[in-house]
Design a protein around this motif. Sequence first.
Motif, PDB file in Angstrom:
ATOM      1  N   GLU A 112       0.819  -1.136  -0.145  1.00 51.47           N
ATOM      2  CA  GLU A 112       0.009  -0.114   0.044  1.00 51.47           C
ATOM      3  C   GLU A 112       0.754   1.171  -0.066  1.00 51.47           C
ATOM      4  OE1 GLU A 112      -3.276   0.223  -0.536  1.00 51.47           O
ATOM      5  OE2 GLU A 112      -3.021  -2.049  -0.910  1.00 51.47           O
ATOM      6  N   ASN A 113       1.945   1.121   0.684  1.00 45.71           N
ATOM      7  CA  ASN A 113       2.969   2.404   0.803  1.00 45.71           C
ATOM      8  C   ASN A 113       3.436   2.620  -0.464  1.00 45.71           C
ATOM      9  OD1 ASN A 113       2.544   2.888   3.347  1.00 45.71           O
ATOM     10  ND2 ASN A 113       4.468   1.892   4.069  1.00 45.71           N
ATOM     11  N   LEU A 114       3.797   1.612  -1.349  1.00 44.62           N
ATOM     12  CA  LEU A 114       4.350   1.624  -2.791  1.00 44.62           C
ATOM     13  C   LEU A 114       3.118   2.503  -3.507  1.00 44.62           C
ATOM     14  CD1 LEU A 114       6.420   1.174  -5.021  1.00 44.62           C
ATOM     15  CD2 LEU A 114       5.700  -1.061  -5.118  1.00 44.62           C
ATOM     16  N   LYS A 115       1.992   1.470  -3.510  1.00 47.50           N
ATOM     17  CA  LYS A 115       1.062   2.349  -4.495  1.00 47.50           C
ATOM     18  C   LYS A 115       0.732   3.721  -4.126  1.00 47.50           C
ATOM     19  CE  LYS A 115      -2.438  -0.825  -3.613  1.00 47.50           C
ATOM     20  NZ  LYS A 115      -3.365  -1.568  -3.580  1.00 47.50           N
ATOM     21  N   LEU A 116       0.743   4.236  -2.972  1.00 44.70           N
ATOM     22  CA  LEU A 116       0.462   5.357  -2.519  1.00 44.70           C
ATOM     23  C   LEU A 116       1.605   6.416  -3.123  1.00 44.70           C
ATOM     24  CD1 LEU A 116      -1.286   7.627  -1.272  1.00 44.70           C
ATOM     25  CD2 LEU A 116       0.005   7.120   0.973  1.00 44.70           C
ATOM     26  N   SER A 117       2.874   6.018  -2.956  1.00 47.12           N
ATOM     27  CA  SER A 117       3.908   6.703  -3.448  1.00 47.12           C
ATOM     28  C   SER A 117       3.943   7.024  -4.748  1.00 47.12           C
ATOM     29  CB  SER A 117       5.168   6.395  -2.742  1.00 47.12           C
ATOM     30  OG  SER A 117       5.661   5.055  -3.263  1.00 47.12           O
ATOM     31  N   LEU A 118       3.691   5.894  -5.499  1.00 45.92           N
ATOM     32  CA  LEU A 118       3.547   6.080  -6.838  1.00 45.92           C
ATOM     33  C   LEU A 118       2.397   6.966  -7.562  1.00 45.92           C
ATOM     34  CD1 LEU A 118       4.129   2.268  -8.076  1.00 45.92           C
ATOM     35  CD2 LEU A 118       5.639   4.400  -8.685  1.00 45.92           C
ATOM     36  N   ALA A 137      13.184   1.708 -13.293  1.00 41.71           N
ATOM     37  CA  ALA A 137      14.393   1.005 -13.048  1.00 41.71           C
ATOM     38  C   ALA A 137      14.040   0.503 -11.431  1.00 41.71           C
ATOM     39  CB  ALA A 137      15.531   1.721 -13.074  1.00 41.71           C
ATOM     40  N   ALA A 138      13.714   1.447 -10.604  1.00 40.50           N
ATOM     41  CA  ALA A 138      13.575   1.072  -8.974  1.00 40.50           C
ATOM     42  C   ALA A 138      12.569   0.154  -9.008  1.00 40.50           C
ATOM     43  CB  ALA A 138      13.048   2.548  -8.360  1.00 40.50           C
ATOM     44  N   LEU A 139      11.192   0.129  -9.700  1.00 40.03           N
ATOM     45  CA  LEU A 139      10.487  -0.902  -9.630  1.00 40.03           C
ATOM     46  C   LEU A 139      10.995  -2.415 -10.240  1.00 40.03           C
ATOM     47  CD1 LEU A 139       7.254   1.032 -10.865  1.00 40.03           C
ATOM     48  CD2 LEU A 139       7.757   0.284  -8.348  1.00 40.03           C
ATOM     49  N   ASP A 140      11.537  -2.150 -11.349  1.00 39.99           N
ATOM     50  CA  ASP A 140      12.397  -3.445 -11.692  1.00 39.99           C
ATOM     51  C   ASP A 140      13.098  -3.997 -10.517  1.00 39.99           C
ATOM     52  OD1 ASP A 140      10.743  -3.188 -14.162  1.00 39.99           O
ATOM     53  OD2 ASP A 140      12.324  -2.374 -15.138  1.00 39.99           O
ATOM     54  N   THR A 141      13.995  -3.089 -10.031  1.00 38.40           N
ATOM     55  CA  THR A 141      14.869  -3.610  -9.281  1.00 38.40           C
ATOM     56  C   THR A 141      14.366  -4.300  -7.820  1.00 38.40           C
ATOM     57  OG1 THR A 141      16.757  -2.065  -9.829  1.00 38.40           O
ATOM     58  CG2 THR A 141      16.672  -3.002  -7.549  1.00 38.40           C
ATOM     59  N   ALA A 142      13.352  -3.720  -7.314  1.00 38.37           N
ATOM     60  CA  ALA A 142      12.290  -4.330  -6.369  1.00 38.37           C
ATOM     61  C   ALA A 142      11.892  -5.617  -6.894  1.00 38.37           C
ATOM     62  CB  ALA A 142      11.448  -3.347  -6.091  1.00 38.37           C
ATOM     63  N   ALA A 143      11.182  -5.826  -7.902  1.00 37.80           N
ATOM     64  CA  ALA A 143      10.719  -7.038  -8.366  1.00 37.80           C
ATOM     65  C   ALA A 143      11.689  -8.111  -8.618  1.00 37.80           C
ATOM     66  CB  ALA A 143      10.120  -6.666  -9.857  1.00 37.80           C
ATOM     67  N   VAL A 144      12.796  -7.737  -9.020  1.00 44.87           N
ATOM     68  CA  VAL A 144      13.697  -8.686  -9.061  1.00 44.87           C
ATOM     69  C   VAL A 144      14.236  -9.212  -7.505  1.00 44.87           C
ATOM     70  CG1 VAL A 144      16.458  -9.564  -9.394  1.00 44.87           C
ATOM     71  CG2 VAL A 144      14.771  -8.107 -11.035  1.00 44.87           C
TER      72      VAL A 144
END
Length: 149
Positions: A112-118, A137-144
């Motif tokens: 929820e924090n990620l969704k809100l910040s986006l 890039a930050a989201l891709d890094t988090a996904a990996v």
Amino acid sequence: MFDHGELRLVILALIAEAPRHGYDLIKEIEERTGGAYSPSPGVIYPTLAMLEEMGHATVTESEGKKLYAATETGIAAIAEQQAAADAAFARMDSAAAETPAGPPPQLVRAMENLKLSLRLRQEGGPLSEDQIRAIAAALDTAAVAIEQA
């Protein structure tokens, strides 16, 4: 979740156990209720300020964050209201036991924090190409990192 004044008592009891930052208190209460309740910063920080004004808590700076601890006066206040504190913690335990199995509350909060910040970042105005690339890039890094965890 709490009757009038009980959250203040719970917060005081938690900082009497160990000095804590406001965010740590939010996480601790969320975990103790099994995710059934997560106090907002708008509730936690004014309560901490009130405890400090009452002389029940002290604040020190630690790594750029405020660290709250109970004073002797605060510890005495908990002792005087031990039955109410015990009832509040029992209700928290009961909420945790009744919470249906599902994703851990820490993960739900983080998502929820990620969704809100986006959402807030996108609503803040148009993004430049560099900002778009950096966020992607930050989201891709988090996904990996999540896939490898």
